[in-house]
Each structure stands twice: as structure tokens, then as C-alpha cells.
Design a protein around this motif. Structure first.
Motif, PDB file in Angstrom:
ATOM      1  N   LEU A 414       0.841  -0.996  -0.042  1.00  0.00           N
ATOM      2  CA  LEU A 414       0.070   0.070   0.169  1.00  0.00           C
ATOM      3  C   LEU A 414       0.796   1.439   0.071  1.00  0.00           C
ATOM      4  CD1 LEU A 414      -3.085  -0.342   2.421  1.00  0.00           C
ATOM      5  CD2 LEU A 414      -2.903   0.512   0.264  1.00  0.00           C
ATOM      6  N   LEU A 415       1.969   1.268   1.029  1.00  0.00           N
ATOM      7  CA  LEU A 415       2.755   2.348   1.071  1.00  0.00           C
ATOM      8  C   LEU A 415       3.591   2.591  -0.257  1.00  0.00           C
ATOM      9  CD1 LEU A 415       3.829   1.959   4.605  1.00  0.00           C
ATOM     10  CD2 LEU A 415       1.926   3.597   3.609  1.00  0.00           C
ATOM     11  N   LYS A 416       3.819   1.612  -1.067  1.00  0.00           N
ATOM     12  CA  LYS A 416       4.585   1.632  -2.306  1.00  0.00           C
ATOM     13  C   LYS A 416       3.783   1.552  -3.549  1.00  0.00           C
ATOM     14  CE  LYS A 416       8.099  -1.139   0.208  1.00  0.00           C
ATOM     15  NZ  LYS A 416       8.843  -2.552   0.255  1.00  0.00           N
ATOM     16  N   SER A 417       2.603   1.293  -3.548  1.00  0.00           N
ATOM     17  CA  SER A 417       1.687   1.006  -4.744  1.00  0.00           C
ATOM     18  C   SER A 417       1.280   2.377  -5.338  1.00  0.00           C
ATOM     19  CB  SER A 417       0.595   0.324  -4.227  1.00  0.00           C
ATOM     20  OG  SER A 417      -0.341   0.950  -3.432  1.00  0.00           O
ATOM     21  N   GLU A 418       0.759   2.165  -6.554  1.00  0.00           N
ATOM     22  CA  GLU A 418       0.091   3.187  -7.362  1.00  0.00           C
ATOM     23  C   GLU A 418      -1.420   3.146  -7.013  1.00  0.00           C
ATOM     24  OE1 GLU A 418       1.281   4.236 -10.773  1.00  0.00           O
ATOM     25  OE2 GLU A 418       3.301   3.454 -10.529  1.00  0.00           O
ATOM     26  N   ASP A 419      -1.897   4.209  -7.234  1.00  0.00           N
ATOM     27  CA  ASP A 419      -3.465   4.562  -6.598  1.00  0.00           C
ATOM     28  C   ASP A 419      -4.427   3.420  -7.087  1.00  0.00           C
ATOM     29  OD1 ASP A 419      -2.855   6.874  -5.617  1.00  0.00           O
ATOM     30  OD2 ASP A 419      -3.319   8.012  -6.836  1.00  0.00           O
ATOM     31  N   GLU A 420      -4.283   2.891  -8.292  1.00  0.00           N
ATOM     32  CA  GLU A 420      -5.163   1.777  -8.874  1.00  0.00           C
ATOM     33  C   GLU A 420      -5.288   0.845  -8.172  1.00  0.00           C
ATOM     34  OE1 GLU A 420      -1.389   1.361 -11.527  1.00  0.00           O
ATOM     35  OE2 GLU A 420      -2.732   3.083 -10.710  1.00  0.00           O
ATOM     36  N   SER A 421      -4.146   0.248  -7.183  1.00  0.00           N
ATOM     37  CA  SER A 421      -4.283  -1.049  -6.171  1.00  0.00           C
ATOM     38  C   SER A 421      -4.469  -0.753  -4.701  1.00  0.00           C
ATOM     39  CB  SER A 421      -3.021  -1.706  -6.688  1.00  0.00           C
ATOM     40  OG  SER A 421      -1.882  -0.949  -6.011  1.00  0.00           O
ATOM     41  N   SER A 422      -4.691   0.492  -4.622  1.00  0.00           N
ATOM     42  CA  SER A 422      -4.876   0.808  -3.108  1.00  0.00           C
ATOM     43  C   SER A 422      -6.204   0.466  -2.737  1.00  0.00           C
ATOM     44  CB  SER A 422      -4.746   2.443  -2.864  1.00  0.00           C
ATOM     45  OG  SER A 422      -5.282   3.026  -3.439  1.00  0.00           O
ATOM     46  N   ASP A 423      -7.328   0.434  -3.607  1.00  0.00           N
ATOM     47  CA  ASP A 423      -8.455   0.149  -3.148  1.00  0.00           C
ATOM     48  C   ASP A 423      -8.672  -1.369  -2.882  1.00  0.00           C
ATOM     49  OD1 ASP A 423      -9.678   2.727  -3.368  1.00  0.00           O
ATOM     50  OD2 ASP A 423     -10.448   2.409  -5.315  1.00  0.00           O
ATOM     51  N   THR A 424      -8.182  -2.149  -3.857  1.00  0.00           N
ATOM     52  CA  THR A 424      -8.081  -3.515  -3.588  1.00  0.00           C
ATOM     53  C   THR A 424      -7.326  -3.981  -2.273  1.00  0.00           C
ATOM     54  OG1 THR A 424      -7.883  -3.952  -5.778  1.00  0.00           O
ATOM     55  CG2 THR A 424      -7.161  -5.785  -4.459  1.00  0.00           C
ATOM     56  N   LEU A 425      -6.200  -3.394  -1.833  1.00  0.00           N
ATOM     57  CA  LEU A 425      -5.442  -3.585  -0.858  1.00  0.00           C
ATOM     58  C   LEU A 425      -6.069  -3.118   0.492  1.00  0.00           C
ATOM     59  CD1 LEU A 425      -1.725  -2.887  -1.903  1.00  0.00           C
ATOM     60  CD2 LEU A 425      -2.956  -5.179  -2.083  1.00  0.00           C
ATOM     61  N   LEU A 426      -6.769  -2.190   0.485  1.00  0.00           N
ATOM     62  CA  LEU A 426      -7.526  -1.728   1.784  1.00  0.00           C
ATOM     63  C   LEU A 426      -8.633  -2.663   1.905  1.00  0.00           C
ATOM     64  CD1 LEU A 426      -7.551   2.242   1.106  1.00  0.00           C
ATOM     65  CD2 LEU A 426      -6.446   0.931   3.133  1.00  0.00           C
ATOM     66  N   TRP A 427      -9.170  -3.187   0.777  1.00  0.00           N
ATOM     67  CA  TRP A 427     -10.266  -4.057   0.921  1.00  0.00           C
ATOM     68  C   TRP A 427     -10.027  -5.246   1.727  1.00  0.00           C
ATOM     69  CZ3 TRP A 427     -11.877  -9.078   0.194  1.00  0.00           C
ATOM     70  CH2 TRP A 427     -13.296  -9.143   0.467  1.00  0.00           C
ATOM     71  N   LEU A 428      -8.975  -5.849   1.182  1.00  0.00           N
ATOM     72  CA  LEU A 428      -8.417  -7.084   1.737  1.00  0.00           C
ATOM     73  C   LEU A 428      -8.232  -6.859   3.505  1.00  0.00           C
ATOM     74  CD1 LEU A 428      -7.154  -9.848   1.203  1.00  0.00           C
ATOM     75  CD2 LEU A 428      -5.093  -8.968   0.711  1.00  0.00           C
ATOM     76  N   LEU A 429      -7.454  -5.800   3.407  1.00  0.00           N
ATOM     77  CA  LEU A 429      -7.170  -5.489   5.094  1.00  0.00           C
ATOM     78  C   LEU A 429      -8.365  -5.523   5.871  1.00  0.00           C
ATOM     79  CD1 LEU A 429      -4.002  -3.222   4.594  1.00  0.00           C
ATOM     80  CD2 LEU A 429      -3.809  -5.635   5.706  1.00  0.00           C
ATOM     81  N   ALA A 430      -9.302  -4.463   5.316  1.00  0.00           N
ATOM     82  CA  ALA A 430     -10.654  -4.469   5.952  1.00  0.00           C
ATOM     83  C   ALA A 430     -11.233  -5.728   6.367  1.00  0.00           C
ATOM     84  CB  ALA A 430     -11.524  -3.449   5.219  1.00  0.00           C
ATOM     85  N   PHE A 431     -11.085  -6.578   5.483  1.00  0.00           N
ATOM     86  CA  PHE A 431     -11.542  -8.069   5.591  1.00  0.00           C
ATOM     87  C   PHE A 431     -10.734  -8.752   6.513  1.00  0.00           C
ATOM     88  CE2 PHE A 431     -11.443 -12.579   4.246  1.00  0.00           C
ATOM     89  CZ  PHE A 431     -12.957 -13.014   4.440  1.00  0.00           C
ATOM     90  N   TYR A 432      -9.427  -8.874   6.580  1.00  0.00           N
ATOM     91  CA  TYR A 432      -8.510  -9.382   7.377  1.00  0.00           C
ATOM     92  C   TYR A 432      -8.904  -9.036   8.909  1.00  0.00           C
ATOM     93  CZ  TYR A 432      -4.022 -10.797   9.596  1.00  0.00           C
ATOM     94  OH  TYR A 432      -3.318 -11.500  10.571  1.00  0.00           O
ATOM     95  N   TYR A 433      -9.225  -7.711   9.188  1.00  0.00           N
ATOM     96  CA  TYR A 433      -9.079  -7.454  10.512  1.00  0.00           C
ATOM     97  C   TYR A 433     -10.741  -7.368  10.940  1.00  0.00           C
ATOM     98  CZ  TYR A 433      -4.542  -5.833  11.025  1.00  0.00           C
ATOM     99  OH  TYR A 433      -3.146  -5.895  11.442  1.00  0.00           O
ATOM    100  N   ASN A 434     -11.781  -7.404  10.129  1.00  0.00           N
ATOM    101  CA  ASN A 434     -13.037  -7.854  10.387  1.00  0.00           C
ATOM    102  C   ASN A 434     -13.910  -8.261   9.338  1.00  0.00           C
ATOM    103  OD1 ASN A 434     -15.364  -7.484  11.768  1.00  0.00           O
ATOM    104  ND2 ASN A 434     -15.976  -5.251  11.347  1.00  0.00           N
ATOM    105  N   PRO A 435     -13.836  -9.652   9.410  1.00  0.00           N
ATOM    106  CA  PRO A 435     -14.506 -10.346   8.331  1.00  0.00           C
ATOM    107  C   PRO A 435     -16.388 -10.324   8.499  1.00  0.00           C
ATOM    108  CG  PRO A 435     -13.720 -11.884   9.938  1.00  0.00           C
ATOM    109  CD  PRO A 435     -13.212 -10.483  10.404  1.00  0.00           C
ATOM    110  N   HIS A 436     -16.747 -10.129   9.796  1.00  0.00           N
ATOM    111  CA  HIS A 436     -18.145 -10.121  10.006  1.00  0.00           C
ATOM    112  C   HIS A 436     -18.977  -9.115   9.671  1.00  0.00           C
ATOM    113  CE1 HIS A 436     -16.156 -13.541  12.351  1.00  0.00           C
ATOM    114  NE2 HIS A 436     -15.799 -12.765  13.199  1.00  0.00           N
TER     115      HIS A 436
END
Length: 560
Positions: A414-436
């Protein structure tokens, strides 16, 4: 902490006085007194045994200084050892006093004394040579009683091992087979002798023995005792023997898994390498190469994750255990071993295969692309209304938790990526920390995470920063930030400190003032040791970041 039965000190003196009294006279009244007192004596000996189970020999002698005198006198009283229960309990107590690794002449002498008493007790039982004239015969051979019975124990063990192993090759030759009842009796005979090194070959032969029928031939008392003694590191057994124990006795496997989990939670480890070492020493990753064992262990971890609400500490334990298991599976040289995907049979196999791909096996330039592939598959499962249920959500998340290193890499990307991949990675982290969370909650988490991320990226290229700058970037307009969002934000902040030049300069100050004040030391410590472990696993040689991680870990240890 293990609880043990309290043994009153006054009772020790009382029973020692009784033992001395019984040994000084052989009158009918004295013999009757022994017989009358046997039930109470047996109850007292059982209390001693329950206490000794939770101590090493040195601690036992410090706590019960009279124990040697008492047991020694009781072992030579024919009326006491004539009572089967008392004899068995005396043998148990002696075995727990035996030092497997004697450190000085006193412990060596004590071991010799214990062996002589055990040999004497064995000779008094149906297993010994308790016949008229035995003493004269031993003397004629030129042996002392201790030497003779020590060799007798070894010969009994050798004979039984040979008998059991020969039985395995007799096939349907019923005439040559050992009966299941005899094997059961032999296993019971071993219970009080489990900690003696000379008996280890017999333990292994019993554990790897399989009778002709479908019923378990070994006593449950024996299986439980072996498992408990192994968990306390009082005996060393081969991997094949332990695997056989856990395959044939489910309660032992469950106890071993819970014992490992409790140890990892209660032990203050300084690195994940240390955690991995404890896990490997348990032999559970190696045993888990057998799919039924893996699924049972995994189910216990799943329950722990549910009961703790998915705390980062538990998630990290599952992640490291999975890595140790995969390493053990790769070292397994069996010709027909199961493929790794077979251990997750109820999951989407394409997702399983993607997660099993270790970051080390991919060029770093492809990590972001691989994370997008993983995220797309998880999204498809989560958003598919035809299969969506709480169970589906949890199972998909639990699978992802096994491979949590991909979540850590996602933060770095996320800290090294371009804008187009940040939404994808943020979604993955949101799921990792709260799947429910439902779609609305997940959207709210993503909005907050996106706001923090954008502010951090604006600061990423700044060479001069203050703690206030970082606090402002992580702040929220509302006080109702969910715990899962707080975890995600802290993960972003720690990675920012490590990977940005400005953050690097204020990292120690930020840890000292902000993290300590927020009472999140353990969580941040976990994030840092995961980073150090991952760098070590992947062979990343960034001296600046590695040095900072070690300095921050040292700072947190000092705080603790």
C-alpha cells in the motif's frame, strides 16, 4: 498454572513415625495396625503422587524433605507392598523423583537408590522372580539384588519388545499371536515406570503396536500417562511413536494442542523464531502431515479464534503454526504424501492454491498482482449472495488467517503502490481485521482507512515530521472508531514509521510517547516481530529497517 493437591507437612511426619514403628516390630498387633491403616495410607500416597506430577525431582525434594525416608521404609514393608494399589502408587512416586538428567553426585546417588527400590518392588510383584530361594540364587550368581533386578527389568523389557514386534509379523498365524488382553496388561504394567529410560523401548513398541481387531488394545490410563509425561518433557519418544499415540487416542491429541496453545499465549517470547521453535518441539506440525490430525488441530485453533474474538496474538500463532506445518510437509519424504490443498478440502481450491504460494516463490514485483488475485477471489465468495452465510464468511477468513503474511505484505505494498491498487489492498485489510461486518459497516471501515491512508501518503515523501503530524494523520472526526479499524490504522502507522524516511526519524519517539499511552504495546510488539520474522524468512537485507525494528523491539521490551 497447574494446580496440585496440597500435602500437609504434619501427615509426612505422622506416616514416617508409623513406618518406623512398623519396621521395628513384627508383632501381630503391629501387622494388624498396618492393615487397618492401609486405606488412609493409600489416600496419603495418592496425594503425594498428584503433587509430584507437577514438579521436577529437585523441587520435590525441597518441598518434601522427608519423602525419601518415608518411601524407602514403606517399600520394604511387606504388608504395604502386598497391597496392589499401594505398591503401584509407590512406584509412581519413585518414578517422578527420578532425575532424567542428573546434575550432581547427589542426584546420581538418588537415581541409583530409586532404581534399587523399583527393582525391589518389581521383584515383589507378579512380574518379578518372587520365589523361595531367589535371594540365595542371586548371591550364588555373584550379583547384588540391585544389579540383578536392574538387569531383570532390562531383560523383561527386551523380551516384551521382541514379543510385540514378532507379533506384528505373524499375520494370521493365530498360534503365535500375543493376546490383546496380555498387551493391555503390559501397557498397564508400564504406567508407573514411564519415566525410566530403560522402559522407553517398550513404550515405543506398545505405541506402534496394532492388534488384529478394531478395538484399542492399549489401556487409556497408559495412553494418557504417556502423553502427560511427554508434554512435561520427562520422556523423549520418536516422532512415529507420538504420531501413533495421537492417532489412536484423540483426547491426547486435543490435550497436546491445548497445551501448546496455552504455552504460546502465556510465554513472553522475544521473536517469532522462538515461537516457531516451541511449535516444532511440540511435534504437532510434523504429526499434522497426517490429514486427520491436521483437521483436529485446526478445529481447535478455529475455536480459540472464535472464543478470543480474533485477537492478533491468536492470529499470529495460527500463521506461524501453518508455516511450520508446511515446512514439515515439504520435508516429508513419503512417496504417497497428500498434496497441501487436500488439508483444506472444503474451501475454494483456487483460493487455497493462491494462498499456499509463498511470497518467497514470487518476485517482489509480482506481489501486488498476486494480492489482487487473492482479493478478487475473496470478494467473489463474500459478495456471492447464493452461498453467503456467516459460516462461509468465517471459513474464508479463517483460511486467510493461516496465511497472514500476505496481509502484512499488503500493508507494505500500500505504501509503495500506485493509486489503482490501493482500493483492492485496503479492502483485503478491512476483511482481514473484520470479516463479520456487513456491506455498510465494511464501507465505513474502508472510508476511515482510506482517509488515514491518503493523509499518510501525503506525508510519505516528507523528510521532516513530528509526532503531531502523525497523530493528525491517524485522527478521526468521531470517537466511535471500531476496534477492527483501530487495528488496521495501527498496522498502517507502524509500516509508515518503518518504510518512510520521515517516519523512520521519529519512530522511537512515537513508540515511547504514543504507543505506551494508548496501551497497545503487545499489539505493536506483535506487528514488529512479524516484520522481523518475515524479513528473515524472505532473506530481505534492508539494514536500515532491520536495525530500526530491533531498536523498537528493544524499546518495547524495556517498557514492558
Amino acid at each position: 498454572m497447574a494446580q496440585h493437591t496440597a500435602v500437609p507437612k504434619l501427615s509426612f511426619q505422622y506416616w514416617l513415625d508409623k513406618a518406623v514403628e512398623w519396621g521395628q516390630t513384627t508383632t501381630l498387633e503391629s501387622q494388624q495396625d498396618v492393615c487397618l491403616q492401609l486405606p488412609k495410607l493409600q489416600e496419603f500416597l495418592q496425594q503425594i503422587y498428584e503433587s509430584l506430577k507437577h514438579m521436577n525431582s529437585t523441587t520435590a525434594l525441597q518441598r518434601f524433605p522427608l519423602i525419601g525416608q518415608l518411601l524407602g521404609r514403606l517399600c520394604w514393608n511387606p504388608f504395604v507392598v502386598g497391597y496392589d494399589e499401594s505398591q503401584k502408587t509407590l512406584m509412581w512416586c519413585l518414578c517422578y523423583l527420578y532425575s532424567n538428567e542428573p546434575q550432581n553426585p547427589v542426584e546420581l546417588k538418588a537415581n541409583s537408590w530409586i532404581l534399587s527400590l523399583l527393582c525391589h518392588l518389581l521383584s515383589s510383584s507378579e512380574w518379578g522372580a518372587n520365589k523361595v530361594g531367589t535371594g540365595t540364587f542371586i548371591s550364588a550368581l555373584g550379583y547384588t539384588s540391585a544389579d540383578y533386578y536392574s538387569k531383570l527389568v532390562k531383560n523383561i523389557v527386551l523380551s516384551l519388545v521382541t514379543e510385540l514386534k514378532g507379533n506384528q509379523f505373524n499375520g494370521l498365524n493365530v498360534q503365535g499371536r500375543v493376546s490383546d488382553d496380555r498387551v493391555n496388561v503390559v501397557s498397564l504394567f508400564c504406567v508407573p515406570l514411564i519415566t525410566l529410560p530403560d522402559v522407553t523401548p517398550l513404550l515405543e513398541a506398545l505405541l506402534t503396536y496394532h492388534g488384529g481387531g478394531s478395538q484399542e488394545v492399549l489401556s487409556s490410563e497408559f495412553l494418557e500417562a504417556v502423553n502427560e509425561t511427554f508434554l512435561k518433557k520427562k520422556i523423549a519418544l520418536s516422532e512415529s511413536a507420538i504420531l501413533s499415540l495421537w492417532l489412536r487416542h484423540l483426547p491426547s491429541l486435543e490435550k497436546a494442542t491445548l497445551h501448546l496453545f496455552a504455552r504460546l499465549i502465556s510465554t513472553q517470547t522475544s521473536s517469532l523464531e522462538e515461537v516457531a521453535c516451541i511449535i516444532k518441539e511440540s511435534l504437532l506440525p510434523q504429526a499434522a502431515c497426517h490429514p486427520p490430525i491436521f483437521r483436529i488441530v485446526d478445529e481447535i485453533f478455529k475455536n480459540a479464534l472464535m472464543e478470543t474474538g480474533g485477537t492478533p496474538e491468536v492470529m499470529t500463532i495460527i500463521q506461524v503454526f501453518t508455516q511450520c506445518f508446511i515446512q514439515a510437509h515439504q520435508k516429508d519424504n513419503k512417496q504417497h504424501k497428500f498434496p497441501l490443498k487436500a488439508y483444506f478440502p472444503h474451501q475454494q481450491q483456487h483460493l487455497v492454491i493462491a494462498l499456499l504460494k509463498h511470497p518467497f516463490d514470487l518476485p517482489a514485483t509480482l506481489w501486488s498482482q498476486h494480492l489482487k488475485y487473492i482479493t478478487d477471489m475473496l470478494k467473489a465468495i463474500i459478495e456471492d449472495k447464493s452461498i453467503r452465510s456467516y459460516t462461509d464468511l468465517f471459513e474464508s477468513w479463517f483460511l486467510f488467517v493461516h496465511f497472514g503474511e500476505w496481509a502484512d505484505i499488503a500493508v507494505e505494498q500500500l505504501l509503495k503502490s500506485e493509486d489503482e491498487s490501493s482500493d483492492t489492498l485496503l479492502w483485503l485489510l478491512a476483511f482481514y481485521y473484520n470479516p463479520h461486518s456487513d456491506k455498510e459497516q465494511r464501507t465505513q471501515i474502508l472510508v476511515e482507512a482510506r482517509a488515514v491512508y491518503d493523509r499518510l501518503m501525503m506525508l510519505f515523501s516528507c523528510t521532516t515530521l513530528s509526532i503531531t503530524d502523525l497523530q493528525a494523520a491517524a485522527s478521526t472526526k468521531t470517537d466511535k472508531r471500531q476496534p477492527c479499524t483501530k487495528h488496521l490504522v495501527r498496522h498502517l502507522l507502524i509500516s509508515f514509521l518503518l518504510f518512510s524516511s520521515g517516519g523512520h526519524k521519529i519512530a522511537q519517539e512515537f513508540i515511547s510517547h504514543v504507543i505506551l499511552a494508548s496501551n497497545t504495546t503487545n499489539e505493536v510488539f506483535g506487528l514488529l516481530i512479524r516484520t522481523a520474522y518475515r524479513f528473515n524468512q524472505l532473506g530481505i537485507k534492508n539494514e536500515r529497517i532491520v536495525k530500526l525494528v530491533n531498536e523498537l523491539l528493544q524499546e518495547l521490551r524495556f517498557m514492558d
